[in-house]
Design a protein around this motif. Sequence first.
Motif, PDB file in Angstrom:
ATOM      1  N   MET A 155      -0.814   4.337  -8.763  1.00  0.00           N
ATOM      2  CA  MET A 155      -0.573   4.282  -7.316  1.00  0.00           C
ATOM      3  C   MET A 155      -1.460   3.231  -6.649  1.00  0.00           C
ATOM      4  SD  MET A 155       0.948   5.468  -4.620  1.00  0.00           S
ATOM      5  CE  MET A 155       1.659   7.059  -5.085  1.00  0.00           C
ATOM      6  N   ASN A 156      -0.821   2.313  -5.915  1.00  0.00           N
ATOM      7  CA  ASN A 156      -1.560   1.325  -5.141  1.00  0.00           C
ATOM      8  C   ASN A 156      -2.030   1.966  -3.836  1.00  0.00           C
ATOM      9  OD1 ASN A 156      -2.584  -1.177  -4.276  1.00  0.00           O
ATOM     10  ND2 ASN A 156      -0.680  -1.627  -3.180  1.00  0.00           N
ATOM     11  N   LYS A 157      -3.338   1.802  -3.528  1.00  0.00           N
ATOM     12  CA  LYS A 157      -3.920   2.535  -2.411  1.00  0.00           C
ATOM     13  C   LYS A 157      -4.046   1.721  -1.123  1.00  0.00           C
ATOM     14  CE  LYS A 157      -4.801   6.701  -3.968  1.00  0.00           C
ATOM     15  NZ  LYS A 157      -4.255   7.898  -3.320  1.00  0.00           N
ATOM     16  N   THR A 158      -4.765   0.599  -1.182  1.00  0.00           N
ATOM     17  CA  THR A 158      -5.179  -0.046   0.072  1.00  0.00           C
ATOM     18  C   THR A 158      -4.440  -1.338   0.389  1.00  0.00           C
ATOM     19  OG1 THR A 158      -7.006  -1.094  -1.140  1.00  0.00           O
ATOM     20  CG2 THR A 158      -7.469   1.001  -0.039  1.00  0.00           C
ATOM     21  N   PRO A 204       0.824  -1.216   0.000  1.00  0.00           N
ATOM     22  CA  PRO A 204       0.000   0.000   0.000  1.00  0.00           C
ATOM     23  C   PRO A 204       0.857   1.263   0.000  1.00  0.00           C
ATOM     24  CG  PRO A 204      -0.849  -1.578   1.593  1.00  0.00           C
ATOM     25  CD  PRO A 204       0.471  -2.121   1.119  1.00  0.00           C
ATOM     26  N   GLY A 205       0.453   2.256  -0.798  1.00  0.00           N
ATOM     27  CA  GLY A 205       1.179   3.520  -0.877  1.00  0.00           C
ATOM     28  C   GLY A 205       2.336   3.516  -1.854  1.00  0.00           C
ATOM     29  N   GLU A 206       2.599   2.402  -2.546  1.00  0.00           N
ATOM     30  CA  GLU A 206       3.697   2.331  -3.515  1.00  0.00           C
ATOM     31  C   GLU A 206       3.164   2.450  -4.940  1.00  0.00           C
ATOM     32  OE1 GLU A 206       6.716  -0.620  -1.027  1.00  0.00           O
ATOM     33  OE2 GLU A 206       5.592  -1.380  -2.750  1.00  0.00           O
ATOM     34  N   ARG A 207       4.005   2.960  -5.835  1.00  0.00           N
ATOM     35  CA  ARG A 207       3.648   2.990  -7.248  1.00  0.00           C
ATOM     36  C   ARG A 207       3.992   1.646  -7.889  1.00  0.00           C
ATOM     37  NH1 ARG A 207       1.849   7.532  -9.515  1.00  0.00           N
ATOM     38  NH2 ARG A 207       2.166   9.491  -8.383  1.00  0.00           N
ATOM     39  N   ILE A 208       3.170   1.242  -8.814  1.00  0.00           N
ATOM     40  CA  ILE A 208       3.394  -0.013  -9.531  1.00  0.00           C
ATOM     41  C   ILE A 208       4.527   0.216 -10.532  1.00  0.00           C
ATOM     42  CG2 ILE A 208       2.344  -1.698 -11.079  1.00  0.00           C
ATOM     43  CD1 ILE A 208      -0.360  -0.951  -9.769  1.00  0.00           C
ATOM     44  N   PRO A 209       5.599  -0.568 -10.471  1.00  0.00           N
ATOM     45  CA  PRO A 209       6.806  -0.259 -11.269  1.00  0.00           C
ATOM     46  C   PRO A 209       6.648  -0.517 -12.764  1.00  0.00           C
ATOM     47  CG  PRO A 209       7.130  -2.266 -10.004  1.00  0.00           C
ATOM     48  CD  PRO A 209       5.832  -1.696  -9.553  1.00  0.00           C
ATOM     49  N   VAL A 210       5.933  -1.596 -13.155  1.00  0.00           N
ATOM     50  CA  VAL A 210       5.814  -1.954 -14.572  1.00  0.00           C
ATOM     51  C   VAL A 210       4.399  -2.474 -14.832  1.00  0.00           C
ATOM     52  CG1 VAL A 210       8.277  -2.495 -14.873  1.00  0.00           C
ATOM     53  CG2 VAL A 210       6.681  -4.285 -14.123  1.00  0.00           C
ATOM     54  N   TYR A 213      -5.522  -8.395  -3.314  1.00  0.00           N
ATOM     55  CA  TYR A 213      -6.644  -7.538  -3.685  1.00  0.00           C
ATOM     56  C   TYR A 213      -6.319  -6.114  -3.233  1.00  0.00           C
ATOM     57  CZ  TYR A 213     -11.279  -5.404  -3.653  1.00  0.00           C
ATOM     58  OH  TYR A 213     -12.342  -4.567  -3.875  1.00  0.00           O
ATOM     59  N   SER A 214      -6.651  -5.130  -4.073  1.00  0.00           N
ATOM     60  CA  SER A 214      -6.363  -3.739  -3.714  1.00  0.00           C
ATOM     61  C   SER A 214      -7.190  -2.808  -4.590  1.00  0.00           C
ATOM     62  CB  SER A 214      -4.868  -3.435  -3.880  1.00  0.00           C
ATOM     63  OG  SER A 214      -4.585  -2.123  -3.453  1.00  0.00           O
ATOM     64  N   ALA A 215      -7.082  -1.525  -4.297  1.00  0.00           N
ATOM     65  CA  ALA A 215      -7.667  -0.471  -5.137  1.00  0.00           C
ATOM     66  C   ALA A 215      -6.511   0.390  -5.643  1.00  0.00           C
ATOM     67  CB  ALA A 215      -8.654   0.370  -4.342  1.00  0.00           C
ATOM     68  N   VAL A 216      -6.493   0.666  -6.942  1.00  0.00           N
ATOM     69  CA  VAL A 216      -5.377   1.365  -7.584  1.00  0.00           C
ATOM     70  C   VAL A 216      -5.874   2.682  -8.183  1.00  0.00           C
ATOM     71  CG1 VAL A 216      -3.638   1.257  -9.404  1.00  0.00           C
ATOM     72  CG2 VAL A 216      -4.176  -0.787  -8.068  1.00  0.00           C
TER      73      VAL A 216
END
Length: 491
Positions: free
Chosen positions: A371-374, A329-335, A343-346
């Motif tokens: 951005m990965n949120k949760t 959570p809170g990290e940017r997806i690199p590729v 499971y998450s919300a982006v």
Amino acid sequence: MASRTITLTINGMHCASCQAAIETALGDLPGISNVAVNISAGKAQVSYDPARVGLAEMARSVAEVGYEIGEGELTLKVTGMSCASCASKIETAVGALDGIAGVVVNVPAELTKVRYYAGLATPAEIRRAIRDMGYQVEERAEGQAALDREREARRRELRRQGFWMLVSWPLAFLIMLGTFRDYWLLPRFVPEFLASRIVLFLLTTPIVVGPGWQFFLNSFRGLRRGVTDMNLLYATGIGAAYLIGVVNTFWPTAGFGGEKAVFFESAALLTAFIILGKWLEALTRGRTSEAIRRLMALQPKIARVIRNDREIELPADEVLADDLVLVRPGERIPVDGLVLEGYSAVDESMLTGESLPVEKKAGDEVIGGTMNKTGAFKFRATKVGKETALAQIIHLVEEAQASKAPIQKLADWVAGHFILGVHVLALSVFFFWFFVGYWRFFDPQSTFLLTPYALGEIGHLLSLRRGHGHPLGHDGRHGEGGGAWRPVQGG
């Protein structure tokens, strides 16, 4: 070998004639089939045959006309080197990559410094080439990306032209006061010595040889290659005004107008205004690439990858296809990739503009830079490096900036030949009036349109209309006090 098309960053351009000069310089090289320069983007799109011409020749050709191809610099800590042959191997392997301008390896310090042309080589490719030979690589210098170097180059130009402004404008103001001392209220507070031709010469010379010297130097570089740009126009105007002032200051009887024909204020103010324009240009330049800079800022720097059942961190541009990537959570997806677990919300607003996060579960696609949120999840990398959606967007924006519409090409051609046209026209007018026009104008038997008699008639009519009385002087000649004109025939 097949033709290649590359996009180069060009530093130092400021007008359409610069554009034409670079296109001419590159187009004259063997093996180059097409050159399109976009001054607002600071880019040059070049199609060439690698078997006939290389990047070194292109860089040298651009430098000879007073510009430079933008370079990036990368400093790496390379461990595992033991002797000079290791350094030679690294220099050879890295130097064989496309877009490398130079490689220096220091074995005792375990440092490798690489200069590369922005947009052609990437730090990831350089690091990978060194690792493939069995050495360990760590990046020592961060923030040396091409756009950062471009920004620093603009800041240097801003400081340089700002310094020259501090030199030219105060001196130009004093020169103007001295030149026009006899007018209006100036005699009351401007000292008499400031109007001396010698003093004006001493004040103007630092402006011409200081701030103005860059125009003469750049003009010379361009003329050596047979191209003209705005620097030649600047140098001609400044140089002509300064030289005529010097001649009429020290040799007033040389026949160039006498001691009153001193134009030091023209040389000083022309230089000052051009420097002001260059300072304002350096202040505002680069806004066209701000969108690219913001997009690049979205690219993550670090990726967390599972390799050999072990979680490791490495630069995001070194992630390989089919790697397993972890995102917290809170990290940017690199590729770009496909979610396998979690499971998450982006937040995908940077691509879609949608403010609400998008739910992601196993089987869904994720896009690099979002951005990965949760929650946390694991995904398999599908598109890496230049193949990611964000990298493709950046590439398309750069390509659009480097390309030109047909009407823009016509405008650039006209602007590129404008400088030569102005000089040809000016020399033609000079030679006409020096060798032909002057003698015809002052020949009373001439049929030339503006003879002295025609001018006399014009003065006669204007005097009557203004109610100044009889247009003839006391001796029967036109003009106040007579003497200036011949008697009007038939009058």
